[in-house]
Design an enzyme around this catalytic site. Structure first.
Site, mmCIF file in Angstrom:
data_model
loop_
_atom_site.group_PDB
_atom_site.id
_atom_site.type_symbol
_atom_site.label_atom_id
_atom_site.label_comp_id
_atom_site.label_asym_id
_atom_site.label_seq_id
_atom_site.Cartn_x
_atom_site.Cartn_y
_atom_site.Cartn_z
ATOM 1 N N ARG A 64 0.819 -1.217 0.000
ATOM 2 C CA ARG A 64 0.000 0.000 0.000
ATOM 3 C C ARG A 64 0.848 1.260 0.000
ATOM 4 O O ARG A 64 0.421 2.303 -0.502
ATOM 5 C CB ARG A 64 -0.980 -0.013 1.177
ATOM 6 C CG ARG A 64 -2.111 -1.010 1.004
ATOM 7 C CD ARG A 64 -3.078 -0.964 2.173
ATOM 8 N NE ARG A 64 -2.450 -1.348 3.420
ATOM 9 C CZ ARG A 64 -2.352 -2.611 3.856
ATOM 10 N NH1 ARG A 64 -2.870 -3.600 3.168
ATOM 11 N NH2 ARG A 64 -1.749 -2.888 4.992
ATOM 12 N N GLU A 101 2.653 -6.170 13.684
ATOM 13 C CA GLU A 101 1.474 -6.254 14.558
ATOM 14 C C GLU A 101 0.831 -7.634 14.428
ATOM 15 O O GLU A 101 0.351 -8.201 15.391
ATOM 16 C CB GLU A 101 0.470 -5.151 14.189
ATOM 17 C CG GLU A 101 -0.574 -4.896 15.243
ATOM 18 C CD GLU A 101 -1.609 -3.867 14.812
ATOM 19 O OE1 GLU A 101 -1.530 -3.349 13.696
ATOM 20 O OE2 GLU A 101 -2.526 -3.609 15.620
HETATM 21 P P1 AMP Z 1 4.167 -2.194 11.773
HETATM 22 O O1 AMP Z 1 5.437 -2.820 11.284
HETATM 23 O O2 AMP Z 1 3.585 -2.919 12.932
HETATM 24 O O3 AMP Z 1 4.337 -0.711 12.026
HETATM 25 O O4 AMP Z 1 3.091 -2.386 10.635
HETATM 26 C C1 AMP Z 1 3.041 -1.518 9.563
HETATM 27 C C2 AMP Z 1 2.662 -2.199 8.299
HETATM 28 O O5 AMP Z 1 1.619 -3.158 8.458
HETATM 29 C C3 AMP Z 1 2.173 -1.171 7.334
HETATM 30 O O6 AMP Z 1 2.864 -1.359 6.104
HETATM 31 C C4 AMP Z 1 0.687 -1.395 7.223
HETATM 32 O O7 AMP Z 1 0.339 -1.496 5.874
HETATM 33 C C5 AMP Z 1 0.399 -2.691 7.947
HETATM 34 N N1 AMP Z 1 -0.508 -2.568 9.103
HETATM 35 C C6 AMP Z 1 -0.214 -2.830 10.380
HETATM 36 N N2 AMP Z 1 -1.251 -2.660 11.202
HETATM 37 C C7 AMP Z 1 -2.254 -2.237 10.419
HETATM 38 C C8 AMP Z 1 -3.622 -1.880 10.673
HETATM 39 N N3 AMP Z 1 -4.156 -1.909 11.906
HETATM 40 N N4 AMP Z 1 -4.372 -1.481 9.621
HETATM 41 C C9 AMP Z 1 -3.843 -1.449 8.376
HETATM 42 N N5 AMP Z 1 -2.583 -1.782 8.073
HETATM 43 C C10 AMP Z 1 -1.787 -2.181 9.077
#
Ligand code: AMP
Length: 176
Positions: A64, A101
């Site tokens: 995205r 996450e």
């Molecule tokens: P993080 O590494 O945990 O910061 O996760 C970020 C990546 O995971 C981003 O590239 C987002 O596209 C995706 N992502 C993580 N959590 C969400 C969420 N709650 N909603 C949408 N996309 C998420």
């Protein structure tokens, strides 16, 4: 056409409970992308105060992040560098693994994607736990890039991801 404001952008983001697994509130940006004013507003906001000539390349994260990073790069008259999931890039790569996450991941960049000293703006849709962006920041710096800023459309501040980006300047458009 006037670009949408951050409040309007927030209204266009759809919350999907328990996707892709129980307990995750997924931020669905597809309604925002489909609305021309919101798409324009999000690119305005992500570009921020950067001007053409101040950024050499915009790095976008699979998948995205690409949607936003390429439009920001066009505005800044900069190049676009894709940061991709393992196995997608055809040439020699460097990689970083991290936990996110939900699940775990490995991100890659081509070894020649960034030249030493180039000024890089990193763009992604969501800052959650920060693992994805921190791994990408590390890839950029391993290639000798100067990470000017990390810009997100959405920050899930309750997950504390900003701390993982340490000394790098972080900016987000919509915060939860
Ligand atoms: P993080 O590494 O945990 O910061 O996760 C970020 C990546 O995971 C981003 O590239 C987002 O596209 C995706 N992502 C993580 N959590 C969400 C969420 N709650 N909603 C949408 N996309 C998420």
């Amino acid at each position: 056409m006037s670009p949408a404001t951050p409040d309007e952008l927030k209204s266009a983001i759809r919350n999907i409970p328990d996707f892709p697994q129980p307990g995750i509130q997924f931020k669905d940006i597809t309604p925002l992308l489909a609305n021309p004013r919101c798409f324009a507003g999000s690119i305005d906001q992500l570009t921020g105060s950067h001007r053409p000539g101040t950024i050499d390349v915009v790095a976008g994260i699979d998948a995205r992040g690409f949607l936003f990073a390429s439009a920001v790069a066009l505005r800044l008259e900069a190049g676009i560098v894709p940061v991709r999931k393992k196995g997608k890039l055809p040439y020699r790569t460097i990689e970083e693994s991290y936990s996110l996450e939900y699940g775990a991941n490995t991100l890659c960049m081509h070894v020649d994607a960034i030249q030493p000293g180039q000024r890089v703006l990193l763009v992604d849709d969501v800052l959650a736990t920060g693992g994805t962006a921190a791994a990408t920041a590390s890839l950029i710096e391993r290639l000798g890039g100067q990470l000017v800023e990390v810009a997100f459309l959405i920050e899930l501040s309750f997950l504390g991801g900003r701390a993982k980006l340490g000394r790098h300047p972080v900016r987000s458009v919509v915060t939860y």
